[in-house]
Scaffold this motif. Structure first.
Motif, PDB file in Angstrom:
ATOM      1  N   SER A 119       4.880  -7.774  -5.106  1.00 12.68           N
ATOM      2  CA  SER A 119       3.784  -7.425  -6.022  1.00 12.68           C
ATOM      3  C   SER A 119       2.459  -7.577  -5.296  1.00 12.68           C
ATOM      4  N   PHE A 120       1.545  -6.699  -5.620  1.00 14.56           N
ATOM      5  CA  PHE A 120       0.145  -6.906  -5.231  1.00 14.56           C
ATOM      6  C   PHE A 120      -0.599  -7.206  -6.520  1.00 14.56           C
ATOM      7  N   GLY A 121      -1.051  -8.443  -6.687  1.00 12.35           N
ATOM      8  CA  GLY A 121      -1.664  -8.808  -7.956  1.00 12.35           C
ATOM      9  C   GLY A 121      -0.655  -8.625  -9.072  1.00 12.35           C
ATOM     10  N   GLU A 166       3.778  -4.598  -9.565  1.00  9.81           N
ATOM     11  CA  GLU A 166       5.014  -4.795  -8.819  1.00  9.81           C
ATOM     12  C   GLU A 166       5.382  -3.485  -8.112  1.00  9.81           C
ATOM     13  N   VAL A 167       5.302  -3.525  -6.807  1.00 10.83           N
ATOM     14  CA  VAL A 167       5.521  -2.311  -6.023  1.00 10.83           C
ATOM     15  C   VAL A 167       7.003  -2.123  -5.715  1.00 10.83           C
ATOM     16  N   LEU A 168       7.679  -3.218  -5.365  1.00 12.94           N
ATOM     17  CA  LEU A 168       9.119  -3.136  -5.105  1.00 12.94           C
ATOM     18  C   LEU A 168       9.839  -4.032  -6.101  1.00 12.94           C
ATOM     19  N   GLY A 226       9.365   9.475  -0.372  1.00 14.84           N
ATOM     20  CA  GLY A 226       9.007   9.096  -1.723  1.00 14.84           C
ATOM     21  C   GLY A 226       7.554   9.404  -1.980  1.00 14.84           C
ATOM     22  N   PRO A 227       7.188   9.452  -3.263  1.00 14.29           N
ATOM     23  CA  PRO A 227       5.806   9.783  -3.592  1.00 14.29           C
ATOM     24  C   PRO A 227       4.824   8.740  -3.060  1.00 14.29           C
ATOM     25  N   SER A 228       3.577   9.120  -2.976  1.00 12.90           N
ATOM     26  CA  SER A 228       2.536   8.204  -2.524  1.00 12.90           C
ATOM     27  C   SER A 228       2.481   6.987  -3.445  1.00 12.90           C
ATOM     28  N   GLY A 229       2.433   5.812  -2.847  1.00  8.03           N
ATOM     29  CA  GLY A 229       2.372   4.593  -3.639  1.00  8.03           C
ATOM     30  C   GLY A 229       3.722   4.049  -4.050  1.00  8.03           C
ATOM     31  N   SER A 230       4.798   4.689  -3.589  1.00  8.39           N
ATOM     32  CA  SER A 230       6.126   4.229  -4.007  1.00  8.39           C
ATOM     33  C   SER A 230       6.585   3.002  -3.208  1.00  8.39           C
ATOM     34  N   GLY A 231       5.841   2.623  -2.185  1.00 11.04           N
ATOM     35  CA  GLY A 231       6.170   1.382  -1.483  1.00 11.04           C
ATOM     36  C   GLY A 231       6.831   1.557  -0.130  1.00 11.04           C
ATOM     37  N   LYS A 232       6.809   2.753   0.421  1.00 13.02           N
ATOM     38  CA  LYS A 232       7.451   3.001   1.720  1.00 13.02           C
ATOM     39  C   LYS A 232       6.835   2.154   2.824  1.00 13.02           C
ATOM     40  N   THR A 233       5.516   2.226   2.885  1.00 12.96           N
ATOM     41  CA  THR A 233       4.820   1.447   3.906  1.00 12.96           C
ATOM     42  C   THR A 233       5.083  -0.045   3.721  1.00 12.96           C
ATOM     43  N   THR A 234       5.027  -0.477   2.483  1.00 14.74           N
ATOM     44  CA  THR A 234       5.242  -1.890   2.188  1.00 14.74           C
ATOM     45  C   THR A 234       6.609  -2.363   2.698  1.00 14.74           C
ATOM     46  N   ILE A 235       7.623  -1.532   2.547  1.00 20.34           N
ATOM     47  CA  ILE A 235       8.958  -1.922   3.001  1.00 20.34           C
ATOM     48  C   ILE A 235       8.971  -2.219   4.487  1.00 20.34           C
ATOM     49  N   LEU A 282       3.982  -8.099   8.454  1.00 26.17           N
ATOM     50  CA  LEU A 282       2.575  -7.854   8.141  1.00 26.17           C
ATOM     51  C   LEU A 282       2.295  -8.085   6.653  1.00 26.17           C
ATOM     52  N   GLU A 283       3.365  -8.192   5.891  1.00 26.21           N
ATOM     53  CA  GLU A 283       3.240  -8.381   4.454  1.00 26.21           C
ATOM     54  C   GLU A 283       4.401  -9.271   4.042  1.00 26.21           C
ATOM     55  N   GLN A 284       4.125 -10.231   3.164  1.00 23.76           N
ATOM     56  CA  GLN A 284       5.174 -11.172   2.796  1.00 23.76           C
ATOM     57  C   GLN A 284       5.807 -10.785   1.459  1.00 23.76           C
ATOM     58  N   ASP A 330       5.467   4.527  10.717  1.00 26.12           N
ATOM     59  CA  ASP A 330       4.824   4.748   9.421  1.00 26.12           C
ATOM     60  C   ASP A 330       3.972   6.016   9.440  1.00 26.12           C
ATOM     61  N   GLU A 331       4.558   7.097   8.985  1.00 24.56           N
ATOM     62  CA  GLU A 331       3.833   8.377   8.926  1.00 24.56           C
ATOM     63  C   GLU A 331       3.025   8.612  10.192  1.00 24.56           C
ATOM     64  N   VAL A 332       3.716   8.599  11.308  1.00 17.53           N
ATOM     65  CA  VAL A 332       3.004   8.596  12.575  1.00 17.53           C
ATOM     66  C   VAL A 332       2.351   9.935  12.910  1.00 17.53           C
ATOM     67  N   THR A 364       8.209   9.220   6.412  1.00 20.88           N
ATOM     68  CA  THR A 364       7.707  10.533   6.812  1.00 20.88           C
ATOM     69  C   THR A 364       7.582  11.494   5.647  1.00 20.88           C
ATOM     70  N   HIS A 365       6.668  12.423   5.823  1.00 23.02           N
ATOM     71  CA  HIS A 365       6.553  13.533   4.879  1.00 23.02           C
ATOM     72  C   HIS A 365       7.065  14.820   5.500  1.00 23.02           C
ATOM     73  N   GLU A 366       7.597  14.709   6.724  1.00 21.42           N
ATOM     74  CA  GLU A 366       8.124  15.895   7.410  1.00 21.42           C
ATOM     75  C   GLU A 366       9.599  16.049   7.042  1.00 21.42           C
TER      76      GLU A 366
HETATM   77  N1  LIG Z   1      -2.786  -4.935   0.558  1.00 17.91           N
HETATM   78  C1  LIG Z   1      -2.627  -4.366  -0.650  1.00 17.91           C
HETATM   79  N2  LIG Z   1      -3.310  -4.842  -1.710  1.00 17.91           N
HETATM   80  C2  LIG Z   1      -3.173  -4.294  -2.942  1.00 17.91           C
HETATM   81  N3  LIG Z   1      -2.375  -3.273  -3.205  1.00 17.91           N
HETATM   82  C3  LIG Z   1      -1.653  -2.744  -2.194  1.00 17.91           C
HETATM   83  C4  LIG Z   1      -1.757  -3.263  -0.868  1.00 17.91           C
HETATM   84  N4  LIG Z   1      -0.941  -2.546  -0.070  1.00 17.91           N
HETATM   85  C5  LIG Z   1      -0.364  -1.624  -0.869  1.00 17.91           C
HETATM   86  N5  LIG Z   1      -0.779  -1.737  -2.135  1.00 17.91           N
HETATM   87  C6  LIG Z   1      -0.337  -0.920  -3.268  1.00 17.91           C
HETATM   88  O1  LIG Z   1       1.061  -0.915  -3.279  1.00 17.91           O
HETATM   89  C7  LIG Z   1       1.570   0.349  -3.597  1.00 17.91           C
HETATM   90  C8  LIG Z   1       2.535   0.827  -2.552  1.00 17.91           C
HETATM   91  O2  LIG Z   1       1.825   1.016  -1.360  1.00 17.91           O
HETATM   92  P1  LIG Z   1       2.488   1.625  -0.064  1.00 17.91           P
HETATM   93  O3  LIG Z   1       1.387   1.726   0.929  1.00 17.91           O
HETATM   94  O4  LIG Z   1       3.672   0.851   0.310  1.00 17.91           O
HETATM   95  O5  LIG Z   1       2.922   3.067  -0.562  1.00 17.91           O
HETATM   96  P2  LIG Z   1       3.463   4.293   0.270  1.00 17.91           P
HETATM   97  O6  LIG Z   1       4.742   4.673  -0.330  1.00 17.91           O
HETATM   98  O7  LIG Z   1       3.453   3.965   1.709  1.00 17.91           O
HETATM   99  O8  LIG Z   1       2.377   5.389  -0.075  1.00 17.91           O
HETATM  100  P3  LIG Z   1       1.739   6.521   0.876  1.00 17.91           P
HETATM  101  O9  LIG Z   1       2.712   7.646   0.909  1.00 17.91           O
HETATM  102  O10 LIG Z   1       0.485   6.890   0.146  1.00 17.91           O
HETATM  103  O11 LIG Z   1       1.485   5.916   2.198  1.00 17.91           O
HETATM  104  C9  LIG Z   1       0.364   1.261  -3.776  1.00 17.91           C
HETATM  105  O12 LIG Z   1       0.104   1.377  -5.151  1.00 17.91           O
HETATM  106  C10 LIG Z   1      -0.753   0.519  -3.102  1.00 17.91           C
HETATM  107  O13 LIG Z   1      -1.966   0.781  -3.736  1.00 17.91           O
END
Ligand SMILES: Nc1ncnc2c1ncn2[C@@H]1O[C@H](COP(=O)(O)OP(=O)(O)OP(=O)(O)O)[C@@H](O)[C@H]1O
Ligand SMILES: [Mg+2]
Lengths: 222, 272
Positions: free
Chosen positions: B30-32, B35-37, B54-63, B70-72, B191-193, B224-226
């Motif tokens: 969760s961020f605040g 809950e992202v994942l 997955g769509p933007s904001g779905s948590g790919k980068t976070t995973i 880099l993220e706990q 990550d979306e290089v 990736t988006h490719e």
């Molecule tokens: N450091 C952070 N602080 C607060 N919210 C965050 C933080 N990092 C990510 N988020 C939120 O977590 C959610 C998932 O982010 P993430 O970057 O993992 O998505 P993504 O799937 O990689 O999206 P994109 O395709 O846009 O890169 C988003 O709603 C984002 O706003």
């Protein structure tokens, strides 16, 4: 003619103080940088106590007058604690360095925090340790950002050295003041020459600052 | 849905009695208040190429950022090569990992970022050889030799003494890959290089990834988006939606045959 004569009379008197002015300046600059780096690094430390302690130091020294700090170090502390600094040079250098070190630590801290977060992340991804990250990646980039401001502060430190005449150090201002008090009509010449003295000493520093700005511009763009 | 995930997982070719190199176990993030994942379970096998879509904001980068430390995670465990990443054992109890523990476990992981994150004050060669020398204590000459080979491999053998700001985006990204590769990771995260690159520079970067993928031994996770590229390179595609894995399987199954409505919508946007 009269003015030139006066200058010929004043010049050698001021020259008697130039050694002290330059000595105080060099030591103060060195210690200001040392305090600035130590305090700046402490302020980005992970340890809360270290961070807190350092910011108290910084705020106190930034928030009070340098002259009063100087008097404290030279007159008050030795009297209160019966130990202390009966050496004028040490008191003068310490006061200036603690004061400017506090200001400049903010530059150190700000520059470190201004380095792009991605740099830290990349170094974590390469598994560098915390100290390696700071030493190899962050600090060298932050240092370039510090240079222009550091140059400016050198010039300010030079000007601040004149305060040591107030605790009886015989720098150029001290000698100028003595001369004026024995020969009131010399006042304009004395203070004009003093300005010229400080300006000439500042010239190389101004040049250094320019250099710093160039290096800074060259280094950071990715 | 949990059932279908299990099924596709077991039908995966890589899953025959091989131990996963990465395991996500009920990972929440969760961020605040957001809950992202929401309980991610995911295994990645040695040498496997996984595409995360997955769509933007779905948590790919976070995973992948959680795997790179880099993220706990808020809760759950991530196991790397049998070792718990975010926790360590102390007096028989699990406690939060120390910096030392993190360094031990993440040593096999490398990452390439969307915005390259090259070190601007170092030459291309220094960018590559710093970590092997400093972290792996490799001797300078050998690190230098391997770095040069790696840079030649990504087509930048003539730029060794250049600084990053003298390179194009595509070149920078290839340096970033070489820099990660000289560390010989067992797992590489992308990550979306290509998404920060001008379209005409995307090809040269994908080319390099394709080459690395062919060599085979390294596990790769590609956000990736490719889609065409995912179809070509990946062993498995994972579609992430609303904090969970909504669909996964062989690229052709996921990208061409799935009936998942959200996935269809997502893919539709790319094809139009
Ligand atoms: N450091 C952070 N602080 C607060 N919210 C965050 C933080 N990092 C990510 N988020 C939120 O977590 C959610 C998932 O982010 P993430 O970057 O993992 O998505 P993504 O799937 O990689 O999206 P994109 O395709 O846009 O890169 C988003 O709603 C984002 O706003
Ligand atoms: Mg992302």
């Amino acid at each position: 003619m009269i003015i030139i004569n006066a200058m010929i009379e004043v010049f050698p008197v001021l020259m008697k103080g130039i050694n002290i002015t330059i000595t105080v300046f060099i030591f103060s600059s060195i210690f200001s940088y040392i305090f600035a780096f130590i305090a700046g690094l402490c302020r980005v430390s992970n340890n809360r106590l270290v961070r807190g302690g350092t910011s108290i130091y910084v705020e106190i020294f930034r928030g009070t007058s340098l002259i009063v700090q100087l008097f404290w170090l030279y007159y008050a502390i030795p009297m209160l604690f019966d130990v202390g600094i009966d050496n004028r040079l040490a008191a003068g250098v310490l006061a200036i360095s603690l004061n400017y070190g506090a200001y400049m630590s903010e530059i150190v801290r700000g520059s470190i925090l201004a380095v792009d977060k991605g740099q830290t992340e990349a170094s974590i991804a390469l598994n560098l340790s915390r100290s390696q990250r700071m030493r190899i990646v962050i600090f060298p980039q932050a240092f370039r950002m510090m240079l222009p401001e550091f140059g400016n502060y050198l010039i300010q430190i030079l000007k601040a050295t004149s305060l040591v005449s107030l605790i009886g150090m015989t720098d150029i201002l001290y000698h100028g003041n003595i001369l004026r008090s024995t020969n009131l009509s010399a006042a304009p010449t004395v203070y004009l020459l003093l300005l010229v003295f400080y300006f000439i000493m500042a010239l190389p520093l101004i040049f250094l600052t320019r250099k710093g700005e160039q290096i800074s511009k060259r280094g950071v763009a990715s | 849905m949990v059932e279908s995930v299990k099924e596709s997982n077991s039908s995966n070719i890589s899953n025959k009695n091989i131990k996963p190199i990465v395991e996500y176990k009920k990972v929440h993030k969760s961020f605040g208040d957001v809950e992202v994942l929401k309980g991610l379970d995911l295994n990645i096998f040695p040498g496997e190429k996984v595409a995360l879509i997955g769509p933007s904001g779905s948590g790919k980068t976070t995973i992948i950022r959680m795997l790179m430390t880099l993220e706990q995670p808020t809760s759950g465990e991530i196991i790397v090569d049998g070792k718990n990443l975010w926790h360590m054992e102390k007096n028989g109890k699990l406690v939060p990992a120390s910096e030392k523990h993190l360094r031990e476990v993440r040593g096999d992981i490398g990452m390439v970022f969307q915005h390259f994150n090259l070190f601007p004050h170092m030459t291309i060669l220094q960018n590559c050889m710093t970590a092997p020398v400093q972290v792996q204590k490799e001797d300078k000459e050998s690190a230098k030799k391997r770095s040069i080979e790696m840079l030649e491999k990504v087509g930048l053998g003539d730029k060794l003494d250049n600084y990053p700001n003298q390179l194009s985006g595509g070149q920078k990204q290839r340096v970033a890959m070489a820099r990660a590769l000289v560390m010989r990771p067992k797992i590489m995260l992308f990550d979306e290089v290509t998404s920060a690159l001008d379209p005409e520079l995307v090809g040269e970067v994908l080319e390099v990834i394709r080459d690395i993928a062919k060599e085979g031994e390294m596990a790769m996770v590609l956000v990736t988006h490719e889609m065409d590229f995912a179809l070509e390179v990946a062993d498995r595609v994972i579609f992430l939606d609303d904090g969970v894995i909504a669909e996964e399987g062989k690229p052709s199954e996921v990208l061409e045959e799935s009936n998942n409505e959200r996935l269809q919508q997502f893919l539709y946007r790319f094809r139009s």
